[in-house]
Design a protein around this motif. Structure first.
Motif, PDB file in Angstrom:
ATOM      1  N   ASP A 182     -13.861  -4.979  11.862  1.00  0.00           N
ATOM      2  CA  ASP A 182     -12.433  -5.087  11.556  1.00  0.00           C
ATOM      3  C   ASP A 182     -12.206  -5.371  10.079  1.00  0.00           C
ATOM      4  OD1 ASP A 182     -11.907  -4.652  14.211  1.00  0.00           O
ATOM      5  OD2 ASP A 182     -11.468  -6.751  14.684  1.00  0.00           O
TER       6      ASP A 182
ATOM      7  N   ARG B 127       0.821  -1.201   0.000  1.00  0.00           N
ATOM      8  CA  ARG B 127       0.000   0.000   0.000  1.00  0.00           C
ATOM      9  C   ARG B 127       0.856   1.253   0.000  1.00  0.00           C
ATOM     10  NH1 ARG B 127      -2.582   2.550   4.720  1.00  0.00           N
ATOM     11  NH2 ARG B 127      -4.095   4.032   3.961  1.00  0.00           N
TER      12      ARG B 127
ATOM     13  N   ALA C 118      -8.871   0.522   4.360  1.00  0.00           N
ATOM     14  CA  ALA C 118      -7.478   0.946   4.509  1.00  0.00           C
ATOM     15  C   ALA C 118      -6.615   0.542   3.319  1.00  0.00           C
ATOM     16  CB  ALA C 118      -6.889   0.375   5.797  1.00  0.00           C
ATOM     17  N   SER C 119      -7.107  -0.363   2.484  1.00  0.00           N
ATOM     18  CA  SER C 119      -6.331  -0.786   1.323  1.00  0.00           C
ATOM     19  C   SER C 119      -6.311   0.278   0.232  1.00  0.00           C
ATOM     20  CB  SER C 119      -6.883  -2.100   0.759  1.00  0.00           C
ATOM     21  OG  SER C 119      -8.170  -1.905   0.181  1.00  0.00           O
TER      22      SER C 119
ATOM     23  N   LYS D 155      -9.239   1.895  16.504  1.00  0.00           N
ATOM     24  CA  LYS D 155      -9.103   0.911  15.425  1.00  0.00           C
ATOM     25  C   LYS D 155      -8.717   1.594  14.110  1.00  0.00           C
ATOM     26  CE  LYS D 155     -13.043  -1.429  15.617  1.00  0.00           C
ATOM     27  NZ  LYS D 155     -14.016  -2.529  15.298  1.00  0.00           N
ATOM     28  N   VAL D 156      -9.341   2.719  13.827  1.00  0.00           N
ATOM     29  CA  VAL D 156      -9.018   3.450  12.594  1.00  0.00           C
ATOM     30  C   VAL D 156      -7.563   3.906  12.622  1.00  0.00           C
ATOM     31  CG1 VAL D 156      -9.503   5.545  11.278  1.00  0.00           C
ATOM     32  CG2 VAL D 156     -11.394   4.163  12.156  1.00  0.00           C
TER      33      VAL D 156
ATOM     34  N   LEU E 186     -12.997  -2.223   7.894  1.00  0.00           N
ATOM     35  CA  LEU E 186     -11.989  -1.182   8.046  1.00  0.00           C
ATOM     36  C   LEU E 186     -10.692  -1.556   7.345  1.00  0.00           C
ATOM     37  CD1 LEU E 186     -12.569  -0.158  11.774  1.00  0.00           C
ATOM     38  CD2 LEU E 186     -13.132   1.188   9.746  1.00  0.00           C
ATOM     39  N   LYS E 187     -10.309  -2.817   7.407  1.00  0.00           N
ATOM     40  CA  LYS E 187      -9.099  -3.255   6.712  1.00  0.00           C
ATOM     41  C   LYS E 187      -9.249  -3.102   5.205  1.00  0.00           C
ATOM     42  CE  LYS E 187      -7.451  -6.502  10.223  1.00  0.00           C
ATOM     43  NZ  LYS E 187      -7.247  -7.935  10.573  1.00  0.00           N
TER      44      LYS E 187
ATOM     45  N   SER F 204      -5.144   2.586  14.277  1.00  0.00           N
ATOM     46  CA  SER F 204      -4.243   1.430  14.219  1.00  0.00           C
ATOM     47  C   SER F 204      -4.005   0.965  12.790  1.00  0.00           C
ATOM     48  CB  SER F 204      -4.808   0.271  15.050  1.00  0.00           C
ATOM     49  OG  SER F 204      -5.914  -0.347  14.399  1.00  0.00           O
ATOM     50  N   LEU F 205      -4.926   1.323  11.886  1.00  0.00           N
ATOM     51  CA  LEU F 205      -4.784   0.986  10.468  1.00  0.00           C
ATOM     52  C   LEU F 205      -4.154   2.122   9.674  1.00  0.00           C
ATOM     53  CD1 LEU F 205      -8.237  -0.774  10.055  1.00  0.00           C
ATOM     54  CD2 LEU F 205      -5.989  -1.878   9.894  1.00  0.00           C
ATOM     55  N   ASP F 206      -3.612   3.106  10.376  1.00  0.00           N
ATOM     56  CA  ASP F 206      -2.931   4.242   9.748  1.00  0.00           C
ATOM     57  C   ASP F 206      -3.879   5.077   8.901  1.00  0.00           C
ATOM     58  OD1 ASP F 206      -0.686   5.835   9.407  1.00  0.00           O
ATOM     59  OD2 ASP F 206      -0.140   4.867   7.529  1.00  0.00           O
TER      60      ASP F 206
END
Length: 277
Positions: free
Chosen positions: A208, A2, A215-216, A235-236, A211-212, A238-240
């Protein structure tokens, strides 16, 4: 792998503090709390001027907001215009769907009188006008409104940004968002250096797995304040991804989101986020 085209919303303020004189920082601390959050004027400062008009955007600049948020659609004859609803009925003296009206018809409408006589004659702006008037002056958060109604709108937006050298924005001053996730995936491929945001009001999009997936291709997860929790913000992050929440129309809601440690607050009233304005 990514791309890392994101910096957390609010870092611009932190960097600015490194270069301002110590006395200025000290003075600010004695007159108001420094808040690490970006202040996004929703459809402009729409609590004080008619939404999505030059009057509202100018008011946002005057109030020292960090961004204006705008809604982009397309006229029957292909002009990109800035209006929220898919019809002109609520915010103008006209009727009909944006997609069924020519630009000349849309431009002839009064988009200000509904809010007060002092705004009579406000026009529906074009996307080009907003870019040319405000880029370099304030950040622009661009929402593609119902892009499924306007096939190819992503390519047009990308072209217009590239023509103005805004496809590689400095300090993330151009961000594109939508409720249409497929459209945002497309924008991500067309504009690889422009940050992307996904909008939602559904808790189903906060799992989860969801959100993942976001994040991609997206740098921001932008939920309604009604589904914001400390756990979601963590959580958001933590996924940058950054988190920008909407729409603030009360001081209570602004204070809630500040307590939640979101990165940006999208508000009709910029002074609710930063009372120093």
């Amino acid at each position: 792998m990514r791309r890392m085209k994101k910096t957390v919303l609010g870092m611009g303020l932190a960097l600015a503090m490194l270069v301002v004189p110590f006395q200025q920082v000290l003075a600010e601390e004695t007159t108001g709390e420094i808040r690490q959050v970006d202040n996004v004027a929703h459809r402009g400062a729409s609590g004080y001027a008619p939404e999505n008009t030059i009057a509202a955007f100018d008011k946002a600049v005057e109030m020292k907001a960090d961004y204006i948020e705008i809604d982009v659609q397309r006229s029957k004859d292909g002009q990109l215009v800035v209006i929220h609803d898919t019809t002109v009925d609520r915010t103008t003296n006209g009727t009909g769907s944006v997609k069924d009206l020519t630009f000349e018809q849309i431009r002839s409408l009064d988009a200000g009188s509904w809010m007060g006589e002092e705004f009579a004659g406000e026009e529906i702006p074009t996307f080009a006008e907003v870019l040319e008037r405000y880029h370099g002056k304030i950040g622009i958060l661009i929402e593609l409104k119902a892009p499924q109604l306007y096939p190819g709108i992503e390519e047009t937006v990308a072209m217009m940004l590239k023509e103005r050298n805004l496809d590689k924005p400095q300090n993330e001053k151009i961000i594109i968002q939508s409720f249409n996730f497929e459209s945002m995936e497309k924008i991500n491929s067309l504009l690889p250096y422009v940050p992307i945001g996904v909008l939602t009001s559904s808790s189903a999009d906060t799992t989860d797995q969801a959100l993942k997936e976001f994040a991609s291709y997206a740098e921001y997860f932008n939920p309604s304040y009604r589904i914001v929790t400390e756990e979601l913000v963590d959580k958001v992050h933590s996924l940058d991804m950054g988190i920008s929440s909407w729409t603030v129309r009360s001081q209570e809601t602004a204070d809630f989101l500040l307590d939640m440690n979101v990165d940006a607050i999208i508000t009709d009233y910029p002074d609710y986020v930063d009372p120093r304005n």
